[in-house]
Write an enzyme that holds these catalytic residues in place. Structure first.
Site, PDB file in Angstrom:
ATOM      1  N   LYS A 133       0.846  -1.189   0.000  1.00  0.00           N
ATOM      2  CA  LYS A 133       0.000   0.000   0.000  1.00  0.00           C
ATOM      3  C   LYS A 133       0.888   1.248   0.000  1.00  0.00           C
ATOM      4  O   LYS A 133       1.791   1.376   0.838  1.00  0.00           O
ATOM      5  CB  LYS A 133      -0.908   0.023   1.230  1.00  0.00           C
ATOM      6  CG  LYS A 133      -1.930  -1.109   1.269  1.00  0.00           C
ATOM      7  CD  LYS A 133      -3.025  -0.915   0.238  1.00  0.00           C
ATOM      8  CE  LYS A 133      -4.108  -1.969   0.361  1.00  0.00           C
ATOM      9  NZ  LYS A 133      -5.211  -1.764  -0.607  1.00  0.00           N
ATOM     10  N   ASP A 178      -0.230  -0.604  -4.541  1.00  0.00           N
ATOM     11  CA  ASP A 178      -1.651  -0.279  -4.561  1.00  0.00           C
ATOM     12  C   ASP A 178      -1.835   1.105  -3.951  1.00  0.00           C
ATOM     13  O   ASP A 178      -1.535   1.324  -2.782  1.00  0.00           O
ATOM     14  CB  ASP A 178      -2.441  -1.324  -3.771  1.00  0.00           C
ATOM     15  CG  ASP A 178      -3.948  -1.103  -3.847  1.00  0.00           C
ATOM     16  OD1 ASP A 178      -4.370  -0.174  -4.551  1.00  0.00           O
ATOM     17  OD2 ASP A 178      -4.684  -1.861  -3.198  1.00  0.00           O
ATOM     18  N   GLU A 221      -1.642  -0.227  -8.869  1.00  0.00           N
ATOM     19  CA  GLU A 221      -3.084  -0.430  -8.824  1.00  0.00           C
ATOM     20  C   GLU A 221      -3.810   0.855  -8.431  1.00  0.00           C
ATOM     21  O   GLU A 221      -3.480   1.481  -7.426  1.00  0.00           O
ATOM     22  CB  GLU A 221      -3.398  -1.542  -7.820  1.00  0.00           C
ATOM     23  CG  GLU A 221      -4.857  -1.947  -7.776  1.00  0.00           C
ATOM     24  CD  GLU A 221      -5.105  -3.099  -6.811  1.00  0.00           C
ATOM     25  OE1 GLU A 221      -6.289  -3.450  -6.628  1.00  0.00           O
ATOM     26  OE2 GLU A 221      -4.131  -3.649  -6.244  1.00  0.00           O
ATOM     27  N   ASP A 230      -8.926  -1.227 -10.322  1.00  0.00           N
ATOM     28  CA  ASP A 230      -9.677  -1.917  -9.275  1.00  0.00           C
ATOM     29  C   ASP A 230     -11.045  -1.248  -9.158  1.00  0.00           C
ATOM     30  O   ASP A 230     -11.989  -1.627  -9.843  1.00  0.00           O
ATOM     31  CB  ASP A 230      -8.894  -1.850  -7.965  1.00  0.00           C
ATOM     32  CG  ASP A 230      -9.590  -2.519  -6.787  1.00  0.00           C
ATOM     33  OD1 ASP A 230     -10.690  -3.076  -6.957  1.00  0.00           O
ATOM     34  OD2 ASP A 230      -9.042  -2.489  -5.666  1.00  0.00           O
ATOM     35  N   LYS A 237     -12.629  -8.549  -8.401  1.00  0.00           N
ATOM     36  CA  LYS A 237     -13.133  -8.927  -7.084  1.00  0.00           C
ATOM     37  C   LYS A 237     -14.613  -9.257  -7.221  1.00  0.00           C
ATOM     38  O   LYS A 237     -15.389  -8.428  -7.699  1.00  0.00           O
ATOM     39  CB  LYS A 237     -12.961  -7.784  -6.084  1.00  0.00           C
ATOM     40  CG  LYS A 237     -11.521  -7.432  -5.758  1.00  0.00           C
ATOM     41  CD  LYS A 237     -11.461  -6.217  -4.838  1.00  0.00           C
ATOM     42  CE  LYS A 237     -10.020  -5.872  -4.485  1.00  0.00           C
ATOM     43  NZ  LYS A 237      -9.919  -4.610  -3.720  1.00  0.00           N
TER      44      LYS A 237
END
Length: 368
Positions: free
Chosen positions: A163, A188, A213, A238, A262
């Protein structure tokens, strides 16, 4: 498929360690476990993966509960159906609320596979014997992030997602890349940057990331397209991809090279399989994302990631990464970067009833 009972369990469990992003620190995880039962007593399992507050998407545990009980389940009841993909189509008359839709649709796909006494991955035409697994690093400090990454490498993970956000990116990636020069590494951003940060983001190219991401806005496709032209590192979308229509637009605009699929974010298997098909036809790489979920959703992720095109390790970590004890009878275990596919009927796991009693805050049974 004849359904005669819906059971909703609101559960809550503390994480072993806080999960930190620039948007939120998650210390306790709530979710809804969905059970659908047919007239023969077989049960299918789903999981609503929305968070307690709307920091990732607009949905929350409370909004999902209302939508499942008061809006979506009545649509399941209202007319006969023979395959869960019919429910995915039926749900399209309801705008938004993909996580609520996904939880109920997931349970119906699981039930459908159990009715046919087959693993769900066979129903989906999955081919992978072993599922590529990765893990996410999120902690309050650089030292803790590096320690988490080191622990995960020691456990056999071959892909790690870190992250990042402005002021917590270059130095972090530099240290981790120096420690692990051959590690598959991705970053991300959870929409932490803007196009004004393009020059700064270009500096990430030196770290040979698999991808970055969602660097820009949660609903954006146009600015990601502009940024992708400036960066060597592939952009992975995402939050921007919720529907197959979003995916078509991203392909047309060339907004990304990779997509994180997802089940919860895209509304279940019906949309996920269509997005997967579009990516395969247009040479976009895909992988299966995670939501700090419990074992039911994790088992569904394994079924989805058994499809051949999921060639990048997903956010499919061991149950023990987040939980002292998961809610399923057989914990998910990563071994040298892989998880064995589950061979039992449906998603291949059952609820650990003792653990469910310990973590359930509210339960409601709706009989038809």
């Amino acid at each position: 498929m004849k359904i005669n009972k819906l059971t909703l369990h609101v559960i809550s469990m503390p994480l072993k360690k806080p999960f930190v992003t620039h948007l939120q620190t998650v210390e306790k995880r709530e979710a809804i476990i969905v059970e659908v039962q047919d007239t023969d007593g077989l049960t299918g399992l789903g999981e609503a993966v929305a968070f307690s507050t709307p920091w990732y998407t607009e949905e929350t545990v409370k909004t999902c509960y209302h939508m499942i009980k008061d809006v979506l389940f009545p649509l399941v009841e209202k007319a006969p159906f023979s395959h869960p993909k019919e429910i995915g189509q039926r749900f399209k008359q309801v705008r938004g609320n993909p996580m609520a839709k996904a939880s109920l649709e997931m349970a119906l796909w699981d039930l459908y596979a159990r009715q046919h006494n087959k693993p769900l991955w066979t129903i989906l035409n999955g081919t992978r014997n072993k599922i590529l697994a990765g893990a996410v690093v999120g902690a309050p400090s650089l030292n803790e992030m590096v320690m988490q990454a080191s622990d995960l490498v020691d456990e056999g993970y071959e892909r790690i997602k870190v992250k990042i956000s402005p002021g917590a990116d270059i130095e972090l990636l530099k240290v981790i890349r120096s420690e692990f020069p051959h590690l598959s590494l991705l970053a991300d951003a959870n929409s932490a940057y803007t196009l004004e940060d393009t020059k700064h983001l270009n500096e990430l190219d030196e770290f040979q990331l698999e991808m970055i991401e969602q660097p820009l806005g949660v609903k954006d496709l146009v600015e990601h397209s502009i940024l992708q032209k400036e960066m060597k590192t592939p952009i992975c979308l995402d939050e921007s991809i919720v529907t197959p229509e979003d995916m078509k637009s991203a392909i047309y605009l060339n907004s990304c090279g990779v997509v994180n699929i997802k089940l919860g974010r895209v509304g279940g298997y019906t949309n996920a399989l269509e997005i997967y098909r579009l990516c395969q036809e247009n040479l976009k790489k895909v992988w299966c994302g995670g939501m700090i979920e419990f074992g039911v959703s994790r088992a569904h992720n394994l079924a989805l990631a058994s499809l051949e095109g999921f060639s990048i390790p997903g956010d499919i970590s061991s149950s023990s990464k987040y939980w002292d004890e998961d809610i399923i009878d057989t914990p998910i275990v990563v071994n040298h970067g892989y998880v064995d596919r589950l061979e039992g009927p449906g998603i291949g796991v059952e609820l650990n009833k003792k653990r469910m009693i310990e973590v359930t805050e509210f339960k409601e049974v709706i009989e038809i």
